[in-house]
Motif scaffolding. Structure first.
Motif, PDB file in Angstrom:
ATOM      1  N   GLN A 213       0.825  -1.212   0.000  1.00 48.24           N
ATOM      2  CA  GLN A 213       0.000   0.000   0.000  1.00 48.24           C
ATOM      3  C   GLN A 213       0.860   1.264   0.000  1.00 48.24           C
ATOM      4  O   GLN A 213       0.522   2.259  -0.648  1.00 48.24           O
ATOM      5  CB  GLN A 213      -0.920  -0.006   1.220  1.00 48.24           C
ATOM      6  CG  GLN A 213      -1.886   1.180   1.269  1.00 48.24           C
ATOM      7  CD  GLN A 213      -2.806   1.103   2.472  1.00 48.24           C
ATOM      8  OE1 GLN A 213      -2.995   0.038   3.056  1.00 48.24           O
ATOM      9  NE2 GLN A 213      -3.384   2.245   2.842  1.00 48.24           N
ATOM     10  N   ILE A 214       2.002   1.215   0.732  1.00 47.90           N
ATOM     11  CA  ILE A 214       2.897   2.368   0.787  1.00 47.90           C
ATOM     12  C   ILE A 214       3.689   2.507  -0.507  1.00 47.90           C
ATOM     13  O   ILE A 214       3.828   3.602  -1.065  1.00 47.90           O
ATOM     14  CB  ILE A 214       3.855   2.248   1.982  1.00 47.90           C
ATOM     15  CG1 ILE A 214       3.081   2.366   3.304  1.00 47.90           C
ATOM     16  CG2 ILE A 214       4.959   3.301   1.918  1.00 47.90           C
ATOM     17  CD1 ILE A 214       2.500   3.723   3.579  1.00 47.90           C
ATOM     18  N   GLN A 215       4.199   1.395  -1.004  1.00 48.51           N
ATOM     19  CA  GLN A 215       5.095   1.457  -2.158  1.00 48.51           C
ATOM     20  C   GLN A 215       4.351   1.512  -3.492  1.00 48.51           C
ATOM     21  O   GLN A 215       4.884   2.032  -4.480  1.00 48.51           O
ATOM     22  CB  GLN A 215       6.043   0.246  -2.146  1.00 48.51           C
ATOM     23  CG  GLN A 215       7.002   0.258  -0.965  1.00 48.51           C
ATOM     24  CD  GLN A 215       7.937  -0.928  -0.951  1.00 48.51           C
ATOM     25  OE1 GLN A 215       7.663  -1.955  -1.595  1.00 48.51           O
ATOM     26  NE2 GLN A 215       9.040  -0.813  -0.230  1.00 48.51           N
ATOM     27  N   ASN A 216       3.128   0.976  -3.522  1.00 50.08           N
ATOM     28  CA  ASN A 216       2.356   0.967  -4.764  1.00 50.08           C
ATOM     29  C   ASN A 216       0.938   1.480  -4.490  1.00 50.08           C
ATOM     30  O   ASN A 216      -0.028   0.709  -4.513  1.00 50.08           O
ATOM     31  CB  ASN A 216       2.288  -0.454  -5.351  1.00 50.08           C
ATOM     32  CG  ASN A 216       3.664  -1.036  -5.586  1.00 50.08           C
ATOM     33  OD1 ASN A 216       4.432  -0.528  -6.385  1.00 50.08           O
ATOM     34  ND2 ASN A 216       3.979  -2.115  -4.863  1.00 50.08           N
ATOM     35  N   PRO A 217       0.810   2.766  -4.233  1.00 48.36           N
ATOM     36  CA  PRO A 217      -0.522   3.315  -3.915  1.00 48.36           C
ATOM     37  C   PRO A 217      -1.465   3.201  -5.104  1.00 48.36           C
ATOM     38  O   PRO A 217      -1.080   3.397  -6.249  1.00 48.36           O
ATOM     39  CB  PRO A 217      -0.213   4.786  -3.595  1.00 48.36           C
ATOM     40  CG  PRO A 217       1.056   5.074  -4.324  1.00 48.36           C
ATOM     41  CD  PRO A 217       1.836   3.801  -4.291  1.00 48.36           C
ATOM     42  N   LYS A 218      -2.712   2.875  -4.793  1.00 49.04           N
ATOM     43  CA  LYS A 218      -3.692   2.673  -5.862  1.00 49.04           C
ATOM     44  C   LYS A 218      -4.611   3.877  -6.035  1.00 49.04           C
ATOM     45  O   LYS A 218      -4.999   4.230  -7.135  1.00 49.04           O
ATOM     46  CB  LYS A 218      -4.514   1.418  -5.586  1.00 49.04           C
ATOM     47  CG  LYS A 218      -3.657   0.143  -5.644  1.00 49.04           C
ATOM     48  CD  LYS A 218      -4.468  -1.086  -5.338  1.00 49.04           C
ATOM     49  CE  LYS A 218      -3.653  -2.351  -5.563  1.00 49.04           C
ATOM     50  NZ  LYS A 218      -2.428  -2.409  -4.749  1.00 49.04           N
ATOM     51  N   SER A 219      -4.973   4.542  -4.944  1.00 48.84           N
ATOM     52  CA  SER A 219      -5.867   5.702  -5.048  1.00 48.84           C
ATOM     53  C   SER A 219      -5.062   6.959  -5.368  1.00 48.84           C
ATOM     54  O   SER A 219      -3.871   7.045  -5.100  1.00 48.84           O
ATOM     55  CB  SER A 219      -6.640   5.891  -3.741  1.00 48.84           C
ATOM     56  OG  SER A 219      -5.759   6.281  -2.707  1.00 48.84           O
ATOM     57  N   ASP A 220      -5.742   7.955  -5.947  1.00 47.24           N
ATOM     58  CA  ASP A 220      -5.083   9.222  -6.267  1.00 47.24           C
ATOM     59  C   ASP A 220      -4.583   9.923  -5.012  1.00 47.24           C
ATOM     60  O   ASP A 220      -3.512  10.538  -4.996  1.00 47.24           O
ATOM     61  CB  ASP A 220      -6.058  10.145  -7.016  1.00 47.24           C
ATOM     62  CG  ASP A 220      -6.390   9.613  -8.406  1.00 47.24           C
ATOM     63  OD1 ASP A 220      -5.576   8.825  -8.931  1.00 47.24           O
ATOM     64  OD2 ASP A 220      -7.447   9.996  -8.947  1.00 47.24           O
ATOM     65  N   LYS A 221      -5.368   9.801  -3.941  1.00 42.30           N
ATOM     66  CA  LYS A 221      -4.985  10.420  -2.680  1.00 42.30           C
ATOM     67  C   LYS A 221      -3.688   9.810  -2.142  1.00 42.30           C
ATOM     68  O   LYS A 221      -2.796  10.514  -1.681  1.00 42.30           O
ATOM     69  CB  LYS A 221      -6.120  10.248  -1.668  1.00 42.30           C
ATOM     70  CG  LYS A 221      -5.908  11.018  -0.366  1.00 42.30           C
ATOM     71  CD  LYS A 221      -7.124  10.872   0.537  1.00 42.30           C
ATOM     72  CE  LYS A 221      -6.910  11.644   1.844  1.00 42.30           C
ATOM     73  NZ  LYS A 221      -8.079  11.509   2.742  1.00 42.30           N
ATOM     74  N   SER A 222      -3.606   8.475  -2.231  1.00 41.57           N
ATOM     75  CA  SER A 222      -2.403   7.781  -1.748  1.00 41.57           C
ATOM     76  C   SER A 222      -1.199   8.132  -2.603  1.00 41.57           C
ATOM     77  O   SER A 222      -0.079   8.290  -2.107  1.00 41.57           O
ATOM     78  CB  SER A 222      -2.622   6.265  -1.756  1.00 41.57           C
ATOM     79  OG  SER A 222      -3.657   5.912  -0.883  1.00 41.57           O
ATOM     80  N   LYS A 223      -1.420   8.269  -3.910  1.00 39.11           N
ATOM     81  CA  LYS A 223      -0.316   8.615  -4.811  1.00 39.11           C
ATOM     82  C   LYS A 223       0.216  10.008  -4.500  1.00 39.11           C
ATOM     83  O   LYS A 223       1.426  10.251  -4.499  1.00 39.11           O
ATOM     84  CB  LYS A 223      -0.781   8.538  -6.258  1.00 39.11           C
ATOM     85  CG  LYS A 223      -1.006   7.108  -6.754  1.00 39.11           C
ATOM     86  CD  LYS A 223      -1.522   7.103  -8.181  1.00 39.11           C
ATOM     87  CE  LYS A 223      -1.788   5.669  -8.650  1.00 39.11           C
ATOM     88  NZ  LYS A 223      -2.341   5.628 -10.025  1.00 39.11           N
ATOM     89  N   LYS A 224      -0.693  10.952  -4.233  1.00 40.15           N
ATOM     90  CA  LYS A 224      -0.280  12.308  -3.881  1.00 40.15           C
ATOM     91  C   LYS A 224       0.510  12.308  -2.570  1.00 40.15           C
ATOM     92  O   LYS A 224       1.516  13.015  -2.420  1.00 40.15           O
ATOM     93  CB  LYS A 224      -1.502  13.217  -3.756  1.00 40.15           C
ATOM     94  CG  LYS A 224      -2.142  13.568  -5.096  1.00 40.15           C
ATOM     95  CD  LYS A 224      -3.355  14.478  -4.881  1.00 40.15           C
ATOM     96  CE  LYS A 224      -4.004  14.805  -6.233  1.00 40.15           C
ATOM     97  NZ  LYS A 224      -5.214  15.660  -6.053  1.00 40.15           N
ATOM     98  N   PHE A 225       0.033  11.505  -1.607  1.00 41.50           N
ATOM     99  CA  PHE A 225       0.716  11.400  -0.322  1.00 41.50           C
ATOM    100  C   PHE A 225       2.134  10.853  -0.510  1.00 41.50           C
ATOM    101  O   PHE A 225       3.107  11.369   0.050  1.00 41.50           O
ATOM    102  CB  PHE A 225      -0.075  10.500   0.630  1.00 41.50           C
ATOM    103  CG  PHE A 225       0.657  10.150   1.892  1.00 41.50           C
ATOM    104  CD1 PHE A 225       0.806  11.080   2.905  1.00 41.50           C
ATOM    105  CD2 PHE A 225       1.210   8.886   2.063  1.00 41.50           C
ATOM    106  CE1 PHE A 225       1.481  10.771   4.063  1.00 41.50           C
ATOM    107  CE2 PHE A 225       1.885   8.570   3.208  1.00 41.50           C
ATOM    108  CZ  PHE A 225       2.022   9.516   4.209  1.00 41.50           C
TER     109      PHE A 225
END
Length: 525
Positions: free
Chosen positions: A507-519
């Protein structure tokens, strides 16, 4: 307190510690565990108070008083005063040496107690029998054995997944007697000690501490001034600008030198020595337990080899009455003759004094086992324990907690990680086969630690709650071909928890949501 009184008080207390041996028998029972922990903490507090008194009385610089009495030349001293002056110098030097030595022992004892306490704190915790709240043994001591809910009944739990090696505690120089313990080591024990010390002393790339400059400038009267100055490390990138701000824009730098510090993995010499001695003597204890079983499997005739060394020991300690006790060459010749004749009778040598081929082979196998396996047990154990400690603890906990490795660096650079490039697969196999110690051979441990430190930076602002022991196990699994069950067994943690941390890593290394990617983009900056 008078100086001599303080020295005697410290020596008396260290002797008291030396006479009070540590036993780990029944350590898994709470009363035994608590008794040992409380005793060590009380001792540590007393030792700290002694050290504070010594610092206040100048024990850290005991030879400064000699400057007052030892700077006069012979021309300045009357002939009849030379003997008295020399006598004064000798007295002050003896007192200064006594201060230096006792402070050294107290420091060693303090660090040894910190190591012991850190291992015990990692070993177990208590759980309230009423509200089920968990407490560390340190918290339990501070609240005088009473839970916030008012209950005084606790259950003792062992943290089998934590990094601890309580078997080293009886071998620590708790009385500051590290010099004595070093002399007790065998030949291969001293070699093992040197190996472990080299591991703990591994230095990182130099960090700039101060900048020394020689500058030239003109003062208000237009006179050329040449001056030596020192700047702190905060000016390492802008020292030229700082010099111009202080001495004017026309200042010239004639010489420049960066003074660097090279902190070791364990950045305290007394802690390094205590850890090294304890691990080596603990390893020696393991060797004594398993060496016969190993040799029985590897040698063609185990009893013959034991007899071989018994004969040598018997004659090496014997001196015949008919030879002068000071004629060492004759005594040595007699011993060699007796040993050879005995070996011929036993069939170990032929009639010409040549060793049989099978015995020579067994001696070679034995030496190989001692030099390539048994000698490396201490290094294997401390490398694994430090590797596991880094993998299974957070950056913050390594900053705050004492742990089993006092003064350990929070993070290692490339130079320091090099010590983890050495693997002792044959030693690990021996330990797994002949003891209940759980270790797995992990390839490229240095790169795994790099991944761990990098991941710690990534999760610095994350709200995900990690199980750090399972996280360390998950990082091994995701960066190696080791079976999950083997990792789970070595880390004493359920496979389900490791799988959960694998999902968190993904989840940290391969974020799936746009919010996670921005983070993720934000924390990478």
């Amino acid at each position: 307190m008078q100086e001599s009184v303080l020295v005697n008080k410290a020596e008396s207390y260290l002797k008291e510690i030396s006479n009070d041996s540590i036993s780990l028998e029944g350590i898994e029972e709470f009363e035994n565990f608590k008794s040992l922990y409380f005793k060590l903490v009380d001792r540590l507090n007393h030792l700290q108070n002694l050290k504070d008194d010594m610092d206040a009385q100048g024990y850290t610089t005991p030879f400064t008083s000699l400057n007052k009495y030892g700077t006069k030349t012979l021309a300045d001293v009357a002939i009849d005063e030379i003997g008295e002056s020399s006598r004064h110098n000798q007295i002050f030097r003896m007192k200064a040496n006594a201060k230096k030595n006792i402070l050294d022992r107290v420091k060693s004892a303090i660090d040894s107690h910190k190591i012991a306490i850190g291992n015990l704190e990692q070993f177990g915790y208590v759980k309230c029998g009423s509200c089920y709240k968990k407490y560390s043994i340190d918290e339990y001591k501070q609240m005088n054995g009473k839970c916030v809910c008012g209950n005084e009944g606790f259950a003792f739990k062992i943290k089998r997944e934590s990094t601890h090696r309580i078997g080293i505690i009886p071998h620590l120089p708790l009385s500051g007697n590290y010099m004595v313990l070093r002399t007790e080591l065998s030949g291969y024990g001293r070699e093992a000690l040197k190996q472990v010390l080299n591991i703990l002393k591994q230095e990182r790339k130099g960090v700039v501490k101060t900048i020394a400059l020689v500058i030239r400038f003109k003062d208000k009267n237009n006179r050329v001034i040449r001056k030596n100055i020192t700047l702190d490390s905060e000016y390492v990138t802008n020292y030229e600008e700082e010099v111009r701000n202080r001495y004017g824009k026309d200042v010239r730098i004639e010489a420049l030198r960066f003074h660097r510090t090279k902190p070791a993995i364990i950045d305290d010499k007394h802690a390094r020595t205590a850890l090294a001695i304890a691990y080596v003597k603990y390893a020696h204890e393991i060797i004594d337990d398993i060496k016969d079983d190993i040799l029985k499997r590897r040698l063609t005739d185990f009893k013959r080899l034991n007899k071989y060394y018994d004969v040598i020991d018997e004659y090496q300690n014997r001196t015949p009455d008919f030879i002068d006790q000071y004629d060492y060459d004759a005594i040595e010749s007699w011993r060699e003759t007796q040993i050879e004749e005995t070996f011929i009778k036993l069939g170990y040598f032929d009639k010409f004094g040549n060793m049989t081929r099978s015995l020579r082979k067994d001696l070679k196998v034995r030496d190989n086992i001692y030099n390539n396996t048994l000698k490396n047990i201490a290094s294997t154990l401390i490398l694994w324990d430090m590797f596991k400690y880094y993998l299974t603890t957070s950056n913050n906990s390594r900053k705050i907690d004492n742990g089993p490795f006092p003064y350990i660096r929070v993070e290692l650079d490339r130079e320091q990680r090099k010590v983890f490039q050495t693997t002792y697969d044959n030693v690990i196999e021996i330990l797994n086969d002949y003891t209940d110690i759980k270790i797995i051979p992990v390839p490229e441990m240095d790169l795994l630690l790099y991944e761990k430190f990098k991941f710690e930076k990534q999760i610095k602002s994350s709200n995900i709650k990690f199980n750090h022991v399972a996280l360390g196990a998950a990082l091994i699994y995701s960066n190696s071909n080791i079976e999950l069950s083997d990792i789970s067994n070595a880390f004493n943690i359920n496979e389900s928890r490791i799988k959960k941390e694998l999902k968190n890593i993904d989840q940290i290394q391969n974020p799936k949501s746009d919010k996670s990617k921005k983070f993720l983009d934000l924390i990478k900056k």
